[in-house]
Scaffold this motif. Structure first.
Motif, PDB file in Angstrom:
ATOM      1  N   THR A 218       0.841  -1.196   0.000  1.00 53.17           N
ATOM      2  CA  THR A 218       0.000   0.000   0.000  1.00 53.17           C
ATOM      3  C   THR A 218       0.880   1.250   0.000  1.00 53.17           C
ATOM      4  O   THR A 218       1.920   1.276   0.655  1.00 53.17           O
ATOM      5  N   PHE A 219       0.428   2.256  -0.769  1.00 51.88           N
ATOM      6  CA  PHE A 219       1.172   3.518  -0.802  1.00 51.88           C
ATOM      7  C   PHE A 219       0.763   4.373   0.392  1.00 51.88           C
ATOM      8  O   PHE A 219      -0.313   4.173   0.922  1.00 51.88           O
ATOM      9  N   TYR A 467       2.395  11.903  -0.171  1.00 54.02           N
ATOM     10  CA  TYR A 467       2.107  11.397  -1.512  1.00 54.02           C
ATOM     11  C   TYR A 467       3.020  12.070  -2.543  1.00 54.02           C
ATOM     12  O   TYR A 467       3.576  11.404  -3.417  1.00 54.02           O
ATOM     13  N   GLU A 468       3.157  13.390  -2.448  1.00 53.10           N
ATOM     14  CA  GLU A 468       4.022  14.098  -3.388  1.00 53.10           C
ATOM     15  C   GLU A 468       5.471  13.652  -3.192  1.00 53.10           C
ATOM     16  O   GLU A 468       6.212  13.462  -4.168  1.00 53.10           O
ATOM     17  N   GLU A 469       5.859  13.407  -1.943  1.00 50.56           N
ATOM     18  CA  GLU A 469       7.205  12.920  -1.654  1.00 50.56           C
ATOM     19  C   GLU A 469       7.410  11.537  -2.283  1.00 50.56           C
ATOM     20  O   GLU A 469       8.503  11.196  -2.734  1.00 50.56           O
ATOM     21  N   PHE A 470       6.333  10.763  -2.294  1.00 54.84           N
ATOM     22  CA  PHE A 470       6.361   9.423  -2.880  1.00 54.84           C
ATOM     23  C   PHE A 470       6.631   9.521  -4.388  1.00 54.84           C
ATOM     24  O   PHE A 470       7.383   8.733  -4.959  1.00 54.84           O
ATOM     25  N   TYR A 471       6.036  10.533  -4.993  1.00 57.43           N
ATOM     26  CA  TYR A 471       6.240  10.795  -6.418  1.00 57.43           C
ATOM     27  C   TYR A 471       7.696  11.207  -6.670  1.00 57.43           C
ATOM     28  O   TYR A 471       8.346  10.707  -7.591  1.00 57.43           O
ATOM     29  N   ASP A 472       8.220  12.075  -5.800  1.00 61.63           N
ATOM     30  CA  ASP A 472       9.621  12.488  -5.930  1.00 61.63           C
ATOM     31  C   ASP A 472      10.540  11.279  -5.845  1.00 61.63           C
ATOM     32  O   ASP A 472      11.504  11.160  -6.595  1.00 61.63           O
ATOM     33  N   ARG A 473      10.199  10.383  -4.923  1.00 64.69           N
ATOM     34  CA  ARG A 473      11.032   9.197  -4.732  1.00 64.69           C
ATOM     35  C   ARG A 473      11.039   8.343  -6.007  1.00 64.69           C
ATOM     36  O   ARG A 473      12.074   7.820  -6.413  1.00 64.69           O
TER      37      ARG A 473
END
Lengths: 679, 143
Positions: A218-219, A467-473
Motif C-alpha cells: 500500500t502507498f 504522496y508528493e514525496e512518494f512521487y519524488d522518490r
C-alpha cells in the motif's frame, strides 16, 4: 413595509412581557388568522448579487396575511435565526416563510428555529430562490427578481394554508447492518461493535477483506497490504458483537429508520462451516482446475473446491458447483465430514435500526472496448492483475512475468487514466491510480534494478501527506515519466508492444518498444452496488456511485434516515479515506442506536371519515400496506405511512389528504403562479 | 401592462422531493443557466401529482406543465412513479380533449444528480412553447 429591528441588545420591558406570555400565545397562535413573516436571504452575493432582495421583501410585505418582511444577509446564521425568533415574538407571527436556498439542506434548521420560538415546525414554509433562481439566471437580474417575487407569492399562498403537524417518535432496534466487509465496512462494524451495539456484517464473497486483501503493498509506505489488513480481519471475526455473514446477499430490505427488516440469503457453500477447519486436504484431492478469477484476476488456477486465499476469514472451503464434476474426491478426503453436496441456500431475517452500506467498487474493465489492446495482446494487463503478479502470495509467488510467454519483462510501461477522465467511459478521476502506479513502478524497480519503467500520464495527482514525496522518490529511482496519453499500441511478433506516444513536454513523438504494458484502471460502481442501491432506494450520483445527502456537511449520510454510505461506495477514494468514512458511518449510525429513538416526519395521510365512502380504491395504491378496510371503514396505520401521497390522488371523493401537501395547499400554489398583469 | 420585452412562457413543474427537485437543485449548484420560465412546485412523490393539479395549472394560465419524478425503479416510495406513468396517459388524452398541443405536457424522469439534464429539459420545453405561443386556455390579462 414593516422591517424588524436588528437590535439584539437589552431586552425591552415590552419584549419581556411577551416572553412571559409565550406559553399563552403559543396555545392560541396556530389557530389564529395567518400572520406571516417573510425573510428574504441575500446569502451574501449568492442571491443578493442577482436578485434585488429588498424589492422582493417589499413585494412580500404587500401580500395578504404578511405582517412582516425583511432582508437578511445570511438568514441561516445565528443572528438571522435570532431575527426570525424575535420577529415571531414581536409580531405574533404564526407562519414563517424564508426565501433562501434549498429545503433539502436548510429546512430542518429553520423548522428547529421556529420551533424554539414556540411555533409548530410545520408552519414554516421554504421558498428556493437560490438554486432555482439566482444561480440559474445570473445574467438576467430583472427577470430573476421578478421570478423571485412570484416564487415568494406562491410560498405565501401556501403558507396561509399550512397546518400544524406532529412528528412521530419511533423506537430504534439496537442493532446495525453493515453491507460489505471491505476495509471500510470492517472499520464501521468494529467501531459500532466497540460502542456496545450488535452488528450484522454481511459480505457477498466467501471471505471478508474486500479489494484491499488482493493488493500487494500500500502507498505511500509500501507496507504489505494483507499484513495490516489480516489482523483487522481476525479482529472482526473475534468481536463478540459482530455476527459475520459471509457468502451472503441482501435480498430484501423493508421498513424505515429504527425498524428495518432485512432478508439475507446465505448462499450454499456445500461445506459445514462449523466443522471445516480450512486445512485444504479436500482442495489437494480435487481434480478440477479453473482460472482463479475470484481472487487472482484470472491468473493461475484454483480447484472446484477451494479456500478463497490463505488469510481468508473465515478460513473455510467452498465448492463451486458450476464446475464440480461430482467425483466426491473431496468428500472422501475430508477428515471432519464437512463437505455436504446437498446443502441449499438458507435465509435469515434481521431486525436492525440502522444500515451502513460499504459495498465498494469494481475495477474498470477495459476488455469490451479493448483499450490499448487489452484483451487482444497478451502482454497488456491491468493494474489489479499486476498486483496479483507481484504479490508474494500470488499465483507466481511474486515473480514478475508477462502473461504471453512467462518471461520476465525488462521494459514496462504504465498508462494512466484508463477508463477515467474520459468522456467516452468515465468522466471522473478515480484518485488512487496515480499513486498505485507510482507504487507498482517503485516495487518493480526495487525488485529488478535492471528494469526500465515508464509512466505515461496526463497529470500526476498526488494530494495528501507523503504522496508528493512518494512521487519524488519514484523520480529519484529512475522511473521515466512521459506526459502524454498513447495514441496507438501495436503488438510485435515476439509479443512486445510498440507504444506511440507524444511527450507533450518536449513536443516529440516517441515510439517505445516495451515488454509489458500495465493499464492503470480506475474504479466503477458495478452491478452488485446498483442492486443494493435499488433495494435501499439510495440516490445515484452522475458517476454511478451512491450519492451522499450533502457533499460537504453530510458526506456519509444519505437522504434516507438511518442509511449511511462509506468507502468507495460513495465514490473512488484510497484506503485511509475509506477507513475514515467507515468510522464516520459508525459514528453517524450509532447516534440512533445510543439514543434508542428516532424522529420521523409528521407528513402522513389522513382520512376524512365524513367524506370517505369506503370504496377501497386507495388500498392497493399504498406500497407500504398502510391502508386497509376494516369493517367497512378505512384504516390508516400511521407508523407504516411514509407520506408519499399517492393514495390521495386515487381517492375519488377527496377523503384522503396528504398532510403538508393537501389539495388546498398545492392548488393555492398553482393559482398564485399566475396573476393579472396589472398587479 | 403592455411592454416590449420578449414574451416568456410560464411553465409549471411538479417535482418530487427525492429526485427531480434535487435535479433542479443540482442544476443550480452547477450554475446551468436556464430561461426564467419555470415555477417549481415540490411534492414528496410524483405519485402525489393529481390530474386535478395539472388541469388547474392549465386553467389558471400555464403555457406548459412538467410532471417529473425519479427514474423508473428508483422511486423513493417503491413504485409511485409507475402510477404517475399510468396517470400520464390519461393526462395526455385530456390535454388533447382540452384542445391543447401535446407539447404543453411533458413527463420526464430526472435523478437528483442530473442537473444538466434538468436545465436542458427546461430550455427545450421553453423553446418549444415559444414557437407555439401562449396557451389558448390562458385567461385574458393573466401571466
Amino acid at each position: 413595509m414593516n422591517a424588524i429591528s436588528r437590535d439584539t441588545g437589552a431586552m425591552s420591558e415590552n419584549r419581556r412581557f411577551i416572553m412571559d406570555q409565550k406559553e399563552i400565545i403559543n396555545d392560541t397562535k396556530d389557530a389564529d388568522e395567518p400572520r406571516i413573516g417573510v425573510f428574504v436571504c441575500e446569502c451574501g452575493v449568492n442571491i443578493g448579487g442577482v436578485i434585488n432582495c429588498q424589492e422582493v421583501a417589499d413585494y412580500a410585505g404587500s401580500l395578504p396575511n404578511v405582517v412582516n418582511s425583511s432582508v437578511n444577509k445570511y438568514t441561516c446564521s445565528d443572528s438571522g435565526q435570532s431575527e426570525i425568533k424575535q420577529a415571531i415574538r414581536d409580531n405574533d407571527l404564526n407562519r414563517v416563510l424564508v426565501a433562501a436556498c434549498t429545503p433539502k439542506t436548510h429546512e430542518p434548521i429553520f423548522r428547529a428555529c421556529v420551533e424554539e420560538a414556540g411555533l409548530n415546525p410545520y408552519l414554516f414554509e421554504f421558498v428556493n430562490i437560490r438554486e432555482h433562481c439566482s444561480w440559474i439566471h445570473m445574467q438576467e437580474k430583472e427577470k430573476a427578481t421578478r421570478k423571485a417575487k412570484e416564487l415568494v407569492r406562491m410560498g405565501v399562498s401556501r403558507a396561509i394554508q399550512l397546518e400544524p403537524l406532529e412528528s412521530n417518535e419511533v423506537p430504534v432496534t439496537d442493532a446495525a447492518l453493515v453491507i460489505g466487509a471491505g476495509v471500510a465496512g470492517m472499520q464501521a462494524a468494529l467501531d459500532i461493535a466497540d460502542m456496545g451495539h450488535k452488528v450484522y456484517l454481511v459480505e457477498k464473497n466467501p471471505s471478508i477483506g474486500g479489494k484491499m486483501a488482493q493488493l500487494d503493498k500500500t502507498f505511500p509506505t509500501n507496507d504489505c497490504s494483507i499484513c495490516i489488513l489480516g489482523p483487522k480481519m481476525v479482529e472482526v471475526a473475534r468481536n463478540k458483537n459482530i455476527e459475520l455473514m459471509t457468502y451472503s446477499e441482501i435480498d430484501e430490505v423493508d421498513g424505515y429508520v429504527g425498524n428495518f427488516k432485512v432478508k439475507v440469503r446465505h448462499k450454499a457453500r456445500y461445506i459445514d462451516t462449523v466443522s471445516c477447519t480450512g486445512c485444504g486436504l479436500c482442495v489437494e484431492k480435487c481434480p478440477v482446475e479453473v482460472p482463479n478469477v475470484e481472487f487472482n484476476e484470472g491468473i493461475g488456477t484454483r480447484k472446484a473446491i477451494y479456500v478463497p486465499f490463505p488469510q481468508a476469514v473465515p478460513l473455510r472451503a467452498l465448492v463451486d458447483r458450476s464446475v464440480c464434476i461430482d467425483c466426491n474426491a473431496c468428500v472422501k478426503a475430508c477428515n471432519s465430514s464437512s463437505v455436504d453436496m446437498e446443502q441449499e441456500d438458507s435465509f435469515s431475517e434481521l431486525d436492525v435500526g440502522v444500515i451502513v452500506v460499504t459495498t465498494g467498487f469494481e475495477v474498470y474493465d477495459p476488455e469490451p472496448t479493448h483499450d490499448f489492446g487489452y484483451g487482444l495482446y497478451d502482454n497488456v494487463i491491468t493494474g489489479m492483475e499486476l498486483e496479483r503478479l507481484i504479490n508474494a502470495s500470488g499465483p507466481t509467488m511474486g515473480k514478475l512475468v508477462r502473461p504471453g510467454d512467462v518471461t520476465s519483462p525488462k521494459r514496462i510501461g504504465f498508462i494512466q487514466c484508463v477508463g477515467s477522465r474520459d468522456k467516452n467511459s468515465n468522466r471522473y478521476c478515480s484518485s488512487f491510480c496515480c499513486m498505485y502506479a507510482l507504487k507498482d513502478a517503485q516495487l518493480i524497480r526495487e525488485k529488478y534494478p535492471d528494469s526500465e519503467v515508464y509512466i505515461m500520464y496526463m497529470d500526476m495527482r498526488t494530494p495528501f501527506r507523503n504522496y508528493e514525496e512518494f512521487y519524488d522518490r519514484a523520480r529519484d529511482m529512475g522511473i521515466k515519466f512521459i506526459r502524454g496519453k498513447p495514441g496507438k499500441v501495436t503488438e510485435k511478433e515476439d509479443g512486445n508492444l510498440i507504444v506511440r506516444v507524444e511527450d507533450t513536454l518536449t513536443n516529440s513523438i516517441l515510439e517505445l518498444d516495451l515488454d509489458m504494458l500495465v493499464l492503470s484502471v480506475g474504479a466503477v460502481s458495478g452491478d452488485s452496488n446498483e442492486r443494493i442501491r435499488q433495494i435501499l432506494k439510495v440516490s445515484r450520483a452522475a458517476d454511478g456511485f451512491m450519492m451522499e445527502a450533502h457533499p460537504k456537511l453530510k458526506p456519509v449520510d444519505t437522504t434516507l434516515d438511518g442509511i449511511f454510505i462509506g468507502g468507495v461506495t460513495q465514490g473512488p477514494k484510497d484506503i485511509p479515506y475509506s477507513v475514515s468514512q467507515g468510522s464516520a458511518c459508525a459514528a453517524r449510525a450509532t447516534r440512533y442506536l445510543s439514543q434508542g429513538k428516532a424522529i420521523t416526519e409528521g407528513i402522513t395521510v389522513d382520512v376524512n371519515e365524513d367524506v370517505c365512502v369506503s370504496c377501497g380504491i386507495c388500498v392497493p395504491m399504498c406500497p407500504f400496506q398502510a391502508l386497509s378496510l376494516e369493517e367497512g371503514k378505512l384504516n390508516v396505520i400511521k407508523a407504516l405511512c411514509k407520506g408519499c401521497g399517492t393514495c390521495a390522488v386515487a381517492c375519488p371523493t377527496g377523503a384522503l389528504q396528504q398532510n403538508h401537501f393537501s389539495n388546498n395547499q398545492l392548488l393555492a400554489q398553482v393559482r398564485s403562479v399566475f396573476a393579472f398583469e396589472e398587479e | 401592462m403592455a411592454d416590449n420585452r420578449e414574451w416568456e412562457p410560464k411553465i409549471v413543474a411538479f417535482c418530487c422531493n427525492w429526485c427531480s427537485y434535487g435535479g433542479a437543485d443540482t442544476a443550480g449548484m452547477g450554475r446551468f443557466q436556464q430561461p426564467s420560465s419555470l415555477r417549481v412546485i415540490r411534492v414528496m412523490c410524483s405519485g402525489r401529482i393529481d390530474p386535478l393539479h395539472v388541469f388547474n395549472a392549465f386553467l389558471e394560465g400555464a403555457d406548459a406543465v412538467l410532471v417529473t419524478g425519479c427514474h423508473i425503479g428508483d422511486c423513493h416510495y417503491v413504485n409511485g412513479n409507475y402510477k404517475t406513468q399510468v396517470r400520464h396517459q390519461f393526462l395526455e388524452e385530456m390535454v388533447k380533449e382540452m384542445g391543447l398541443e401535446p407539447e404543453r405536457l411533458h413527463l420526464n424522469w430526472i435523478s437528483a444528480s442530473e442537473g444538466e439534464k434538468f436545465a436542458n429539459f427546461v430550455r427545450d420545453v421553453t423553446e418549444q412553447i415559444k414557437k407555439i405561443g401562449p396557451s389558448p386556455l390562458k385567461p385574458e390579462g393573466v401571466n
